[in-house]
Enzyme design. Structure first.
Site, mmCIF file in Angstrom:
data_model
loop_
_atom_site.group_PDB
_atom_site.id
_atom_site.type_symbol
_atom_site.label_atom_id
_atom_site.label_comp_id
_atom_site.label_asym_id
_atom_site.label_seq_id
_atom_site.Cartn_x
_atom_site.Cartn_y
_atom_site.Cartn_z
ATOM 1 N N ASN A 69 38.113 38.779 55.780
ATOM 2 C CA ASN A 69 38.859 37.549 55.996
ATOM 3 C C ASN A 69 39.946 37.763 57.009
ATOM 4 O OD1 ASN A 69 41.823 37.165 54.905
ATOM 5 N ND2 ASN A 69 40.820 38.621 53.514
ATOM 6 N N CYS A 130 49.817 42.450 55.127
ATOM 7 C CA CYS A 130 48.700 41.614 55.571
ATOM 8 C C CYS A 130 48.260 42.022 56.962
ATOM 9 C CB CYS A 130 49.082 40.150 55.556
ATOM 10 S SG CYS A 130 47.673 39.117 55.926
HETATM 11 C C1 LIG Z 1 40.496 35.248 51.407
HETATM 12 C C2 LIG Z 1 41.601 36.211 51.062
HETATM 13 C C3 LIG Z 1 42.932 35.845 51.252
HETATM 14 C C4 LIG Z 1 43.963 36.725 50.957
HETATM 15 N N1 LIG Z 1 45.261 36.318 51.130
HETATM 16 C C5 LIG Z 1 46.292 37.151 50.797
HETATM 17 C C6 LIG Z 1 47.636 36.713 50.888
HETATM 18 O O1 LIG Z 1 47.940 35.571 51.259
HETATM 19 N N2 LIG Z 1 48.624 37.587 50.545
HETATM 20 C C7 LIG Z 1 48.338 38.859 50.095
HETATM 21 O O2 LIG Z 1 49.280 39.596 49.775
HETATM 22 N N3 LIG Z 1 47.061 39.284 49.969
HETATM 23 C C8 LIG Z 1 46.035 38.462 50.311
HETATM 24 N N4 LIG Z 1 44.717 38.906 50.162
HETATM 25 C C9 LIG Z 1 44.456 40.261 49.655
HETATM 26 C C10 LIG Z 1 44.157 40.259 48.164
HETATM 27 O O3 LIG Z 1 45.258 39.831 47.421
HETATM 28 C C11 LIG Z 1 43.727 41.651 47.686
HETATM 29 O O4 LIG Z 1 44.787 42.557 47.911
HETATM 30 C C12 LIG Z 1 42.488 42.184 48.395
HETATM 31 O O5 LIG Z 1 41.565 41.147 48.600
HETATM 32 C C13 LIG Z 1 41.793 43.314 47.641
HETATM 33 O O6 LIG Z 1 41.369 42.939 46.361
HETATM 34 P P1 LIG Z 1 39.870 42.391 46.023
HETATM 35 O O7 LIG Z 1 38.905 43.371 46.564
HETATM 36 O O8 LIG Z 1 39.832 42.249 44.545
HETATM 37 O O9 LIG Z 1 39.769 41.069 46.711
HETATM 38 C C14 LIG Z 1 43.675 38.022 50.463
HETATM 39 C C15 LIG Z 1 42.347 38.385 50.264
HETATM 40 C C16 LIG Z 1 41.306 37.512 50.552
HETATM 41 C C17 LIG Z 1 39.887 37.934 50.320
#
Ligand SMILES: Cc1cc2nc3c(=O)[nH]c(=O)nc-3n(C[C@H](O)[C@H](O)[C@H](O)COP(=O)(O)O)c2cc1C
Ligand code: FES
Lengths: 303, 271
Positions: A69, A130
């Site tokens: 993303n 981020c």
């Molecule tokens: C579509 C999307 C949007 C995200 N937006 C943010 C965000 O706004 N702020 C943030 O700290 N992390 C954001 N993340 C990161 C997630 O919070 C998380 O740290 C990361 O996706 C890893 O975990 P997962 O594999 O369970 O998704 C985003 C992840 C995805 C997939």
């Protein structure tokens, strides 16, 4: 029934299952799927001082066992967040953690100052990590001195618990972790997404408008486990695990590795009831294995 | 009114190939069948594998509230739909829906003009069902590359629509692009007021319709087909750019939550 409550500094969660920033909207999007008050905590989509439109499409790409993303932190800005998003969150009986990011260190401080007057915010998560913000979200998390200074400056303006969210896109995540610990963070959360890229062969161009983006989902779980383990070994503040958690087994593995709590991210898109399913699975595991007390389980991995 | 979105399991009741590589699937799920309206979609989990990670969105093609059955249409070209076309009757499909907004035409119209390219035909059977009791002229412009790709015409006629087919190879109906046939039709009308265009199809077709609608000052609504991860506004992965933001900056809406139906003059179409 096992008591699943865990402590992160002064913050007490009724159970260790939370939802990750940017994957749960502002919670209202999920109210039709399960009772939000069941889970331990909700971390909001990142809020910034000023509104942000987000990146141009395409912002997402499907990958093997995951996704990329490059959303670019679209949000209405802290003022509108307080007026438009907090009223839904305030009456909930789960912990509300507001995730904050800024272009500069002062932005973090100002946003937190503005949120200090708002009721029912239980903690802040500082998004130092981020990868999708051009202005360099990465500089905060890739430079230990800056990360420490920003944390210290935010610490001065709030007594609420501070969680620093770390990126894996650095040489040493525990170096940054130690820096934010010195700066006064109550906990760290890890990991944010890993920098990655996908190519569209037919169109002969990258699949994302920003060329690279952040990889998430089951594909990153082994990386997340390694980073969480490293942080647990090297820090004295609690570690909250994020990265590819899709089911209760995944969550339990992170707890065993030493995380005091976990956040469910990308799984929410695939199964919007994942946080509740995971919580029920964790509870079953403790009940079936007669583990009394989650604290004796956390970090009990044999190495 | 539309119903709440739910996470549910639908039972596959019937699967038929209704045109070359175009499949129609009948699914039993009463909540979806009873509360969905034209334009809305369901997000279906196809496999829990490594390569098909996301759900896949499908327009709701038609509903039968009495029997609890609804239909989707798909073209078996992608990785997901290749799997879907082999699914057996009785199988359960995990889905989220109904999602998105609906077509919403102005009152007191004389004529509703549907413009569909290829599988863009999918949402319009339900639209004609929704409009069954309304006394207004319903015309369908349906463009495909060849006769082998045609479907749904009998049902559309039964639902009171007049169908005009265009084929790019000239094997049936108007020889050429559906938008040329549409343009001829509209230009011959003495007066194009009290008409509305409802459009779905590939982007080049949408662009052309946007141009025609602007020139002739006809209101047009379009259902866009974005890639989606969640389908309900949580990931912000499906932006559609606003054509006239209230300031100079870029502004986006979400295809899955604010759409998939938009007024055509409200958005910019991307490739
Ligand atoms: C579509 C999307 C949007 C995200 N937006 C943010 C965000 O706004 N702020 C943030 O700290 N992390 C954001 N993340 C990161 C997630 O919070 C998380 O740290 C990361 O996706 C890893 O975990 P997962 O594999 O369970 O998704 C985003 C992840 C995805 C997939
Ligand atoms: S697909 Fe997730 S917000 Fe639209």
């Amino acid at each position: 029934m096992t008591d699943l409550s865990v402590k992160i500094g002064s913050l007490v969660l009724k159970n260790p299952v939370m939802v990750a920033s940017g994957t749960f909207g502002y919670a209202e999007e999920f109210k039709d799927f399960f009772d939000l008050n069941q889970i331990g905590g909700i971390i909001t989509k990142t809020v910034t001082l000023e509104p942000r439109p987000g990146n141009a499409p395409p912002r997402i790409a499907e990958t093997a066992s995951g996704m990329l993303n490059s959303i670019g932190l679209p949000n209405v800005g802290v003022e509108h967040f307080i007026i438009e998003k907090m009223p839904f969150l305030q009456p909930l009986s789960t912990k509300i953690i507001v995730n904050v990011a800024g272009k500069t260190g002062e932005d973090f401080v100002e946003a937190v100052v503005r949120l200090e007057d708002v009721d029912r915010i239980d903690a802040y998560e500082l998004n130092y990590s981020c990868p999708n913000v051009k202005e360099g979200g990465l500089t905060f998390s890739a430079n230990a001195a800056i990360a420490e200074q920003v944390t210290r400056n935010v610490r001065k303006v709030t007594n609420r618990p501070l969680i620093a969210k770390l990126t894996p896109n650095v040489t040493s995540i525990s170096e940054i972790g130690k820096a934010v610990e010195n700066g006064g963070a109550d906990a760290v959360s890890a990991i944010n997404t890993l920098v990655g890229m996908a190519v569209d062969l037919g169109k002969k161009r990258p699949k994302l408008s920003t060329i690279t983006g952040g990889l998430s989902g089951p594909a990153i779980k082994p990386v997340a486990l390694a980073k969480v383990f490293e942080l647990v070994q090297n820090l004295s503040i609690p570690v909250i695990a994020i990265g590819g958690i899709m089911n209760a087994t995944d969550a339990l593995e992170f707890l065993l590795t030493g995380a005091v709590a976990i956040q469910v991210g990308t799984a929410n898109f695939i199964n919007p009831r994942a946080p509740l399913d995971i919580l029920e699975g964790v509870r079953d595991y403790f009940d079936k294995n007669r583990i009394d007390g989650i604290s004796s389980f956390i970090g009990s991995i044999k190495t | 009114m539309s119903g709440n979105k739910i996470l549910t399991e639908a039972t596959v009741k019937h699967l038929e190939e209704i045109a070359e590589n175009i499949f129609r699937m009948h699914l039993y799920e009463p909540h979806i069948a009873q509360t969905s309206h034209a334009g809305q979609f369901v997000n279906i989990q196809i496999a829990q594998g490594t390569t098909i990670f996301w759900r896949r969105p499908f327009s709701i093609h038609s509903t039968n509230p009495e029997s609890g059955i609804f239909e989707i249409l798909f073209n078996a070209v992608g990785r997901g739909t290749q799997v879907l076309k082999k699914i057996k009757n009785g199988a359960k499909l995990n889905l989220v829906g109904p999602l998105g907004n609906t077509f919403n035409h102005a009152p007191h119209l004389e004529e509703i003009i549907i413009v569909a390219g290829g599988l863009g035909i999918a949402p319009f059977k339900l639209l004609l069902q929704d409009l069954r009791k309304q006394q207004l002229k319903k015309t369908v412009f349906f463009g495909v590359s060849s006769t082998a790709n045609l479907c749904c015409l009998d049902e559309f006629s039964r639902l009171g629509a007049k169908c005009r087919v265009s084929t790019e190879d000239g094997s049936k109906g108007y020889h050429g692009f559906v938008t040329d046939d549409l343009q001829n039709y509209l230009q011959e009308l003495p007066d194009s007021s009290h008409r509305e265009l409802l459009v779905c199809g590939p982007t080049p077709m949408l662009r052309k319709v946007q141009e025609i609608a602007q020139t002739l000052q006809i209101n047009a609504q379009v259902s866009v087909e974005n890639i989606m991860a969640c389908g309900f506004g949580a990931c912000m992965g499906c932006p559609v750019q606003l054509a006239h933001p209230h300031d100079d900056g870029k502004r986006y809406l979400l295809a899955c939550k604010d759409g998939p139906v938009f007024n055509m003059d409200e958005i910019l179409l991307d490739d």
